[in-house]
Design a protein around this motif. Structure first.
Motif, short mmCIF file in Angstrom:
data_model
loop_
_atom_site.label_atom_id
_atom_site.label_comp_id
_atom_site.label_asym_id
_atom_site.label_seq_id
_atom_site.Cartn_x
_atom_site.Cartn_y
_atom_site.Cartn_z
N SER A 180 6.25 -1.21 11.08
CA SER A 180 6.88 -0.52 12.19
C SER A 180 6.85 0.99 11.96
O SER A 180 6.57 1.46 10.85
CB SER A 180 8.33 -0.98 12.34
OG SER A 180 9.11 -0.52 11.24
N GLY A 181 7.16 1.76 13.01
CA GLY A 181 7.18 3.22 12.88
C GLY A 181 8.17 3.68 11.83
O GLY A 181 7.89 4.59 11.04
N GLY A 182 9.34 3.04 11.80
CA GLY A 182 10.34 3.41 10.80
C GLY A 182 9.88 3.11 9.39
O GLY A 182 10.10 3.90 8.46
N GLN A 183 9.23 1.95 9.20
CA GLN A 183 8.70 1.60 7.87
C GLN A 183 7.60 2.56 7.46
O GLN A 183 7.54 2.98 6.30
CB GLN A 183 8.18 0.17 7.89
CG GLN A 183 9.25 -0.90 7.93
CD GLN A 183 8.66 -2.29 8.03
OE1 GLN A 183 7.70 -2.54 8.78
NE2 GLN A 183 9.20 -3.22 7.26
N GLN A 184 6.73 2.93 8.39
CA GLN A 184 5.66 3.87 8.07
C GLN A 184 6.23 5.22 7.65
O GLN A 184 5.71 5.85 6.71
CB GLN A 184 4.73 4.03 9.27
CG GLN A 184 3.89 2.80 9.56
CD GLN A 184 2.96 2.99 10.74
OE1 GLN A 184 3.14 3.89 11.56
NE2 GLN A 184 1.97 2.12 10.86
N GLN A 185 7.29 5.66 8.32
CA GLN A 185 7.89 6.94 7.92
C GLN A 185 8.53 6.81 6.54
O GLN A 185 8.49 7.77 5.75
CB GLN A 185 8.92 7.38 8.95
CG GLN A 185 9.48 8.78 8.72
CD GLN A 185 8.42 9.88 8.79
OE1 GLN A 185 7.48 9.90 7.99
NE2 GLN A 185 8.57 10.79 9.73
N ARG A 186 9.08 5.66 6.21
CA ARG A 186 9.63 5.44 4.87
C ARG A 186 8.53 5.46 3.81
O ARG A 186 8.74 5.95 2.69
CB ARG A 186 10.42 4.14 4.83
CG ARG A 186 11.77 4.25 5.51
CD ARG A 186 12.27 2.94 6.06
NE ARG A 186 12.46 1.92 5.04
CZ ARG A 186 12.75 0.65 5.31
NH1 ARG A 186 12.86 0.24 6.57
NH2 ARG A 186 12.91 -0.21 4.33
N VAL A 187 7.34 4.97 4.16
CA VAL A 187 6.19 5.08 3.26
C VAL A 187 5.86 6.57 3.05
O VAL A 187 5.55 6.99 1.93
CB VAL A 187 4.96 4.33 3.80
CG1 VAL A 187 3.72 4.62 2.95
CG2 VAL A 187 5.23 2.83 3.83
N GLY A 188 5.94 7.34 4.13
CA GLY A 188 5.71 8.79 4.01
C GLY A 188 6.72 9.46 3.09
O GLY A 188 6.37 10.38 2.34
N ILE A 189 7.96 9.01 3.14
CA ILE A 189 8.98 9.54 2.22
C ILE A 189 8.63 9.17 0.79
O ILE A 189 8.71 10.02 -0.12
CB ILE A 189 10.37 8.98 2.59
CG1 ILE A 189 10.78 9.43 3.99
CG2 ILE A 189 11.42 9.44 1.56
CD1 ILE A 189 11.99 8.67 4.53
N ALA A 190 8.23 7.92 0.57
CA ALA A 190 7.86 7.47 -0.77
C ALA A 190 6.70 8.30 -1.31
O ALA A 190 6.71 8.71 -2.48
CB ALA A 190 7.49 5.98 -0.75
N ARG A 191 5.71 8.56 -0.47
CA ARG A 191 4.57 9.39 -0.89
C ARG A 191 5.04 10.77 -1.33
O ARG A 191 4.58 11.30 -2.35
CB ARG A 191 3.57 9.50 0.25
CG ARG A 191 2.37 10.39 -0.03
CD ARG A 191 1.49 10.53 1.19
NE ARG A 191 2.26 11.06 2.32
CZ ARG A 191 1.86 10.93 3.60
NH1 ARG A 191 0.75 10.30 3.90
NH2 ARG A 191 2.61 11.44 4.56
N ALA A 192 5.95 11.37 -0.58
CA ALA A 192 6.48 12.68 -0.96
C ALA A 192 7.22 12.62 -2.29
O ALA A 192 7.10 13.55 -3.11
CB ALA A 192 7.41 13.20 0.14
N LEU A 193 7.94 11.55 -2.54
CA LEU A 193 8.68 11.42 -3.79
C LEU A 193 7.75 11.25 -4.98
O LEU A 193 8.05 11.74 -6.09
CB LEU A 193 9.65 10.23 -3.71
CG LEU A 193 10.77 10.34 -2.67
CD1 LEU A 193 11.59 9.07 -2.66
CD2 LEU A 193 11.64 11.55 -2.96
N VAL A 194 6.62 10.57 -4.78
CA VAL A 194 5.65 10.38 -5.86
C VAL A 194 5.04 11.72 -6.28
O VAL A 194 4.57 11.88 -7.41
CB VAL A 194 4.56 9.37 -5.44
CG1 VAL A 194 3.44 9.29 -6.48
CG2 VAL A 194 5.18 7.99 -5.25
#
Length: 251
Positions: A140-154
Motif C-alpha cells: 500500500s502507499g503507506g507501507q511504501q512510504q514506511r519502506v522509504g523511511i527505512a531506507r533513510a534510516l539505513v
C-alpha cells in the motif's frame, strides 16, 4: 545527532524570493515540524538543509561545519517515496547504504553484514520486518512510504529531513507513518525536521514548530505556544475557523 544553525538564509529564483533572512538553531535530538501554506518556503528550506539547493545568501551549519552540498549524514524522506517497485522491501531498504557501497553491489545484495542488519533493523522500526521479502509494488502507499523511511534510516544519518512525507496518504495511513517517523527519531535520538500541511497532525507529533509565511520565519516555538492566534498568523482566517470547529486542517 546534530546541532543545526541557520543564519540569515535567503534564496531567490529569479524575481521570486523563496526564503527571506531565515535564522534559527536546533539542538541535538529535537523533533521539529515546519508549518506553512503551499509556497511558504518549507521545501526550499529543507532542500537547502540537505545541500541539494544552494542559498543565495546566509549559511547553514551542522555541528559548526557549513553545508556546501549533499552530505552522507543527512537523510531525506520525500512526499513521493521513489522506491524501486520491482524490488522487495528489504532490497529497497538496503539501498540506503549506497553511501557505503556501490549500486551494483547493493542491487545484488552483496552488502556488508552490518548493512544487512541495519536494513532489517530499520524495517523492524517501521513495522515491516515480516514483510521484508514482499515486492514493493504489492504494498500500500503507506507501507511504501514506511519502506522509504527505512531506507533513510539505513543511511545512518545524524539529521533526518522529511518533506511533506504524508501528503499523499489517507488520514489513518498519515497518522501511522508519522508515528513511525517520530518513533524512529526518538529511538535513535535523531535531529529531525519534517514539513507538514496538516496542522492537527503536526500538533499531535511535533515537539517544536517553525511557522513559515511568504519565505519568512514568522513563528518559532513549542506545542504550548502554538495557539489559535499563531496558526492564524501562519495560515489565515479559514484554517483558524476550521480548528475552532474541530475539523481537520489541510493547508
Amino acid at each position: 545527532m546534530s546541532t543545526i544553525k541557520v543564519e540569515n538564509l535567503s534564496k531567490s529564483y529569479g524575481d521570486v524570493q523563496a526564503l527571506r533572512d531565515v535564522s534559527f538553531e536546533i539542538p541535538d535530538g529535537e523533533f521539529v515540524v515546519i508549518l506553512g501554506e503551499s509556497g511558504a518556503g518549507k521545501s526550499t528550506l529543507l532542500r537547502c538543509l540537505n545541500g541539494l539547493t544552494q542559498p543565495t545568501s546566509g549559511s547553514i551549519s551542522i555541528d559548526a561545519e557549513e553545508i556546501t552540498g549533499p552530505r552522507d549524514d543527512v537523510a531525506m524522506i520525500f512526499q513521493q517515496h521513489y522506491i524501486i517497485e520491482q524490488m522487495s522491501a528489504y532490497g529497497n531498504a538496503l539501498t540506503g547504504s549506497l553511501n557505503r557501497t556501490s549500486f551494483g553491489r547493493s542491487l545484488l545484495q552483496w552488502n556488508d553484514r552490518e548493512d544487512k542488519l541495519a536494513a532489517l533493523e530499520a524495517l523492524d522500526t517501521v513495522g515491516l520486518l515480516d514483510e521484508a521479502g514482499q515486492q514493493a509494488s504489492q504494498m500500500s502507499g503507506g507501507q511504501q512510504q514506511r519502506v522509504g523511511i527505512a531506507r533513510a534510516l539505513v543511511q545512518l544519518p545524524n539529521l533526518l529531513l522529511a518533506d511533506e512525507p504524508v501528503a499523499s496518504l489517507d488520514p489513518a495511513s498519515a497518522e501511522s507513518v508519522m508515528g513511525y517517523i517520530r518513533d524512529a527519531a526518538d529511538e535513535r535520538n535523531l535531529t529531525t525536521l519534517a514539513s507538514l500541511h496538516q496542522v492537527n497532525l503536526a500538533r499531535e507529533f511535533g515537539e517544536r514548530f517553525l511557522g513559515m509565511k511568504d519565505g519568512r520565519l514568522v513563528f518559532d516555538g513549542y506545542r504550548e505556544d502554538l495557539t489559535i492566534d499563531v496558526i492564524d498568523q501562519i495560515y489565515g482566517d479559514i484554517q483558524t475557523e476550521s480548528i475552532r470547529s474541530g475539523q481537520e486542517v489541510d493547508a
